[in-house]
Write a protein that holds these residues in place. Structure first.
Motif, PDB file in Angstrom:
ATOM      1  N   GLN A  86      11.581 -36.461  10.434  1.00  0.00           N
ATOM      2  CA  GLN A  86      10.236 -36.877  10.815  1.00  0.00           C
ATOM      3  C   GLN A  86       9.368 -35.737  11.352  1.00  0.00           C
ATOM      4  OE1 GLN A  86       9.361 -40.653  10.542  1.00  0.00           O
ATOM      5  NE2 GLN A  86       7.870 -39.156   9.878  1.00  0.00           N
ATOM      6  N   ALA A  87       9.948 -34.911  12.222  1.00  0.00           N
ATOM      7  CA  ALA A  87       9.144 -33.845  12.841  1.00  0.00           C
ATOM      8  C   ALA A  87       8.571 -32.912  11.774  1.00  0.00           C
ATOM      9  CB  ALA A  87       9.991 -33.060  13.843  1.00  0.00           C
ATOM     10  N   GLY A  88       9.392 -32.546  10.797  1.00  0.00           N
ATOM     11  CA  GLY A  88       8.948 -31.663   9.726  1.00  0.00           C
ATOM     12  C   GLY A  88       7.850 -32.303   8.890  1.00  0.00           C
ATOM     13  N   ILE A  89       7.972 -33.596   8.657  1.00  0.00           N
ATOM     14  CA  ILE A  89       6.974 -34.293   7.839  1.00  0.00           C
ATOM     15  C   ILE A  89       5.641 -34.405   8.591  1.00  0.00           C
ATOM     16  CG2 ILE A  89       6.424 -36.554   6.818  1.00  0.00           C
ATOM     17  CD1 ILE A  89       9.447 -36.715   6.059  1.00  0.00           C
ATOM     18  N   ILE A  90       5.719 -34.637   9.901  1.00  0.00           N
ATOM     19  CA  ILE A  90       4.499 -34.662  10.716  1.00  0.00           C
ATOM     20  C   ILE A  90       3.816 -33.295  10.653  1.00  0.00           C
ATOM     21  CG2 ILE A  90       3.631 -34.795  13.097  1.00  0.00           C
ATOM     22  CD1 ILE A  90       5.859 -36.933  13.596  1.00  0.00           C
ATOM     23  N   ALA A  91       4.617 -32.243  10.812  1.00  0.00           N
ATOM     24  CA  ALA A  91       4.056 -30.885  10.831  1.00  0.00           C
ATOM     25  C   ALA A  91       3.453 -30.513   9.476  1.00  0.00           C
ATOM     26  CB  ALA A  91       5.153 -29.887  11.216  1.00  0.00           C
ATOM     27  N   ARG A  92       4.180 -30.799   8.405  1.00  0.00           N
ATOM     28  CA  ARG A  92       3.787 -30.307   7.087  1.00  0.00           C
ATOM     29  C   ARG A  92       2.697 -31.169   6.449  1.00  0.00           C
ATOM     30  NH1 ARG A  92       8.662 -29.540   5.995  1.00  0.00           N
ATOM     31  NH2 ARG A  92       9.011 -31.347   4.666  1.00  0.00           N
ATOM     32  N   HIS A  93       2.767 -32.465   6.688  1.00  0.00           N
ATOM     33  CA  HIS A  93       1.851 -33.368   5.974  1.00  0.00           C
ATOM     34  C   HIS A  93       0.719 -33.897   6.847  1.00  0.00           C
ATOM     35  CE1 HIS A  93       4.249 -33.576   2.247  1.00  0.00           C
ATOM     36  NE2 HIS A  93       5.291 -33.471   3.054  1.00  0.00           N
ATOM     37  N   GLY A  94       0.748 -33.622   8.144  1.00  0.00           N
ATOM     38  CA  GLY A  94      -0.356 -34.048   8.996  1.00  0.00           C
ATOM     39  C   GLY A  94      -0.435 -35.543   9.225  1.00  0.00           C
ATOM     40  N   VAL A  95       0.732 -36.209   9.205  1.00  0.00           N
ATOM     41  CA  VAL A  95       0.763 -37.654   9.495  1.00  0.00           C
ATOM     42  C   VAL A  95       0.298 -37.874  10.941  1.00  0.00           C
ATOM     43  CG1 VAL A  95       2.299 -39.650   9.768  1.00  0.00           C
ATOM     44  CG2 VAL A  95       2.648 -38.061   7.865  1.00  0.00           C
ATOM     45  N   ARG A  96      -0.574 -38.842  11.152  1.00  0.00           N
ATOM     46  CA  ARG A  96      -1.116 -39.092  12.500  1.00  0.00           C
ATOM     47  C   ARG A  96      -0.424 -40.230  13.232  1.00  0.00           C
ATOM     48  NH1 ARG A  96      -3.230 -34.900  14.093  1.00  0.00           N
ATOM     49  NH2 ARG A  96      -4.938 -34.155  12.822  1.00  0.00           N
ATOM     50  N   VAL A  97       0.057 -41.178  12.444  1.00  0.00           N
ATOM     51  CA  VAL A  97       0.626 -42.391  13.044  1.00  0.00           C
ATOM     52  C   VAL A  97       1.947 -42.710  12.351  1.00  0.00           C
ATOM     53  CG1 VAL A  97       0.258 -44.847  13.522  1.00  0.00           C
ATOM     54  CG2 VAL A  97      -1.706 -43.292  13.466  1.00  0.00           C
ATOM     55  N   VAL A  98       2.991 -42.876  13.150  1.00  0.00           N
ATOM     56  CA  VAL A  98       4.263 -43.350  12.616  1.00  0.00           C
ATOM     57  C   VAL A  98       4.496 -44.735  13.219  1.00  0.00           C
ATOM     58  CG1 VAL A  98       6.759 -42.960  12.508  1.00  0.00           C
ATOM     59  CG2 VAL A  98       5.189 -41.012  12.351  1.00  0.00           C
ATOM     60  N   ILE A  99       4.824 -45.702  12.361  1.00  0.00           N
ATOM     61  CA  ILE A  99       5.022 -47.083  12.815  1.00  0.00           C
ATOM     62  C   ILE A  99       6.449 -47.494  12.487  1.00  0.00           C
ATOM     63  CG2 ILE A  99       4.197 -49.473  12.629  1.00  0.00           C
ATOM     64  CD1 ILE A  99       1.569 -48.307  11.440  1.00  0.00           C
ATOM     65  N   GLY A 100       7.126 -48.082  13.458  1.00  0.00           N
ATOM     66  CA  GLY A 100       8.504 -48.510  13.203  1.00  0.00           C
ATOM     67  C   GLY A 100       9.026 -49.317  14.356  1.00  0.00           C
ATOM     68  N   LYS A 101      10.349 -49.268  14.518  1.00  0.00           N
ATOM     69  CA  LYS A 101      10.952 -49.947  15.661  1.00  0.00           C
ATOM     70  C   LYS A 101      12.166 -49.172  16.146  1.00  0.00           C
ATOM     71  CE  LYS A 101      14.472 -52.541  13.385  1.00  0.00           C
ATOM     72  NZ  LYS A 101      15.895 -52.575  13.716  1.00  0.00           N
ATOM     73  N   GLY A 102      12.470 -49.349  17.428  1.00  0.00           N
ATOM     74  CA  GLY A 102      13.654 -48.731  18.018  1.00  0.00           C
ATOM     75  C   GLY A 102      13.408 -47.349  18.591  1.00  0.00           C
ATOM     76  N   GLY A 103      12.320 -46.710  18.166  1.00  0.00           N
ATOM     77  CA  GLY A 103      11.972 -45.415  18.726  1.00  0.00           C
ATOM     78  C   GLY A 103      12.646 -44.255  18.023  1.00  0.00           C
ATOM     79  N   MET A 104      12.220 -43.039  18.395  1.00  0.00           N
ATOM     80  CA  MET A 104      12.746 -41.833  17.771  1.00  0.00           C
ATOM     81  C   MET A 104      13.100 -40.827  18.847  1.00  0.00           C
ATOM     82  SD  MET A 104      10.537 -41.708  14.262  1.00  0.00           S
ATOM     83  CE  MET A 104      11.839 -40.821  13.411  1.00  0.00           C
ATOM     84  N   GLY A 105      13.650 -39.695  18.443  1.00  0.00           N
ATOM     85  CA  GLY A 105      14.218 -38.751  19.386  1.00  0.00           C
ATOM     86  C   GLY A 105      13.262 -37.667  19.848  1.00  0.00           C
ATOM     87  N   ALA A 106      13.859 -36.668  20.482  1.00  0.00           N
ATOM     88  CA  ALA A 106      13.085 -35.608  21.135  1.00  0.00           C
ATOM     89  C   ALA A 106      12.292 -34.770  20.126  1.00  0.00           C
ATOM     90  CB  ALA A 106      14.021 -34.721  21.944  1.00  0.00           C
TER      91      ALA A 106
END
Lengths: 198, 294
Positions: A86-106
């Motif tokens: 996820q972190a790499g995809i946020i950095a590379r693709h400029g995603v602003r909002v991630v929607i899901g459940k259970g949460g994610m890590g550091a």
């Protein structure tokens, strides 16, 4: 309740406060295990993810007679499986909002802080209520290669109800709850009268 | 799909997928009152209940992860099973076409979808024979999010710590709830097997999820452990979907099985709040429904 509208801007996202309810309106892309691995390995996204929302969701969709799709159920899947990507995809693709459940890590929390992204939780299992907020299916990608569940669906949503569970300032509700419940667990396990018997 | 058994099993799938059992709904409603007014936890439980009502009314799957389908059959002695398996496969394929099941079955290596949800090994069947006039079949639909949280402890386990005794088992169960946080869609239900080998432990733990939330284990000490773990797990404060609150578990269902001296397994099947289990009693020959159960 605040409403986030597409395109989701850095200013919109940075203004969100941890724990506040928010409604999402506009374009949302679904993506789960297959898509994340594909993008992580350098695959080209068929859609412009910049300022977009990525929804960890594998919907139940039924083809209608007129060639359109009917979304029957569309709740979130467990997000933490995408933590390696996820972190790499946020950095590379400029995603602003991630929607899901259970949460994610550091790593995702840090990427949200650095790049101006936010993680929203929708209620797991509330698949019919959430499908009701999908106004239209614009398009579907990777239907043949990934299958209907793992495909990238373009949904137009209206008033999708969510909670800001990881903000763009380095905070995570999950880390708070995990730490507090760890203290409770230690307290329970240390109880002197813990010893029942068979 | 004219065969009587196919029709009965199709309706079993529809009810299982779309209609949350009454005991689960009742427990969720009761837990609403335990949450602080206006809290996130209360809002989450409200959403869960609204969703269950919508799913029931529309005949739509209440969760999009319609799970792995496991059929538990109780058959009169001497019943052939091949036509029952065939009828189940037909019903699963038809339920998928109807949108009551997601395309949820993948070739393990390639990830290619078996679009009918029927393949060698899917759905799963467990058969038991008994001295009974009719067939009773239960269906459990358990999603992947909660299945990923199922776990097995081998005692003693110094990391918890947990010894080979009552407090040790209690510690394992609380640890299992803690490490699941909201990943398995809390509030969850624990199916537990104390003893057995690894494979049997997972099967028996999963079978406990067919028990209604209102019952308790027949052995008083085991029933006491069920009640205690339920109460204490709700003190952890993990809450609905892991965003804090007083409702982390809805039930704990424990069974005990023999073990060998060297092994002491505690196996936990974690079920999400969307506990999809239904049963039907039907005539062995043609699947004519006698009674819906669960």
């Amino acid at each position: 309740m605040k409403t986030l509208t597409y395109p989701y801007t850095e200013a919109q996202v940075r203004a969100l406060v941890l724990g506040e309810p928010v409604a999402v309106s506009g374009l949302v892309f679904t993506g789960r295990d297959r898509l994340h691995k594909f993008l992580h390995e350098g695959g080209a996204s068929p859609v412009e993810l910049r300022d977009g929302a990525l929804y960890h969701c594998g919907p139940v969709v039924v083809p209608a007679a007129d060639g359109t799709w009917r979304v029957v159920a569309a709740g979130p899947t467990t997000s933490v499986r995408e933590e390696p990507y996820q972190a790499g995809i946020i950095a590379r693709h400029g995603v602003r909002v991630v929607i899901g459940k259970g949460g994610m890590g550091a790593a995702t929390r840090e990427a949200c802080q650095r790049h101006g992204c936010v993680y929203l939780q929708v209620v797991g299992g509330a698949a019919v209520s959430l499908a009701d907020r999908i106004r239209r299916v614009r398009q579907v990608h990777f239907l043949e290669t990934f299958g209907a569940t793992e495909a990238l669906w373009e949904f137009e949503v209206s008033g999708l109800p969510a909670v800001v569970a990881m903000d763009a300032h380095g905070h995570s509700l999950y880390e708070e709850v995990t730490a507090a419940s760890r203290r409770e667990l230690s307290r329970l396990l240390a109880r002197q009268e813990a010893g029942g018997r068979w | 799909m004219t065969d009587g058994w196919s029709q009965t099993l199709l309706e079993l799938i529809r009810r299982t997928s779309c209609d949350l059992p009454q005991d689960v709904t009742t427990t969720l409603q009761a837990r609403l009152a335990a949450e602080a007014p206006g809290s996130r936890a209360q809002a989450t439980l409200q959403t869960v209940l609204e969703n269950a009502a919508l799913a029931r009314q529309r005949h739509a799957p209440l969760c999009q992860d319609t799970g792995a389908l496991t059929f538990f059959w109780h058959l009169p002695y001497g019943t052939r099973t091949d036509h029952l398996e065939h009828a189940a496969s037909q019903a699963v394929a038809e339920a998928t076409r109807c949108g009551w099941l997601r395309r949820n079955t993948l070739e393990a290596r390639t990830g290619q979808s078996f679009d009918t949800n029927v393949a060698v090994g899917a759905p799963v069947h467990h058969f038991e024979q008994a001295d009974c006039p009719d067939v009773t079949v239960w269906l459990l639909q358990k999603g992947g999010g909660c299945e990923n949280m199922s776990t097995q402890f081998s005692l003693p386990d110094e990391t918890i710590p947990a010894g080979r005794d009552w407090p040790g088992v209690r510690a394992c169960l609380l640890q299992a709830v803690w490490q699941s946080q909201g990943y398995g869609c809390a509030p969850g239900i624990l199916g537990v097997c104390i003893g057995a080998d690894r494979a049997e432990g997972y099967l028996v733990a999963k079978q406990q999820l067919l028990r209604p939330l209102t019952d308790q284990a027949p052995e008083p000490e085991v029933a006491a452990l069920e009640a205690r773990v339920l109460r204490e797990a709700n003190e952890l404060g993990i809450g609905p979907m892991g965003l804090a609150g007083a409702t982390t578990l809805l039930g704990v269902k424990i069974a005990v099985r023999p073990r060998v001296p060297a092994s002491f397994f505690v196996t936990v099947a974690y079920m999400c709040w969307a506990c999809r289990r239904r049963g039907v009693r039907a005539g062995a020959a043609d699947g004519t429904v006698c009674e819906w159960v669960g």
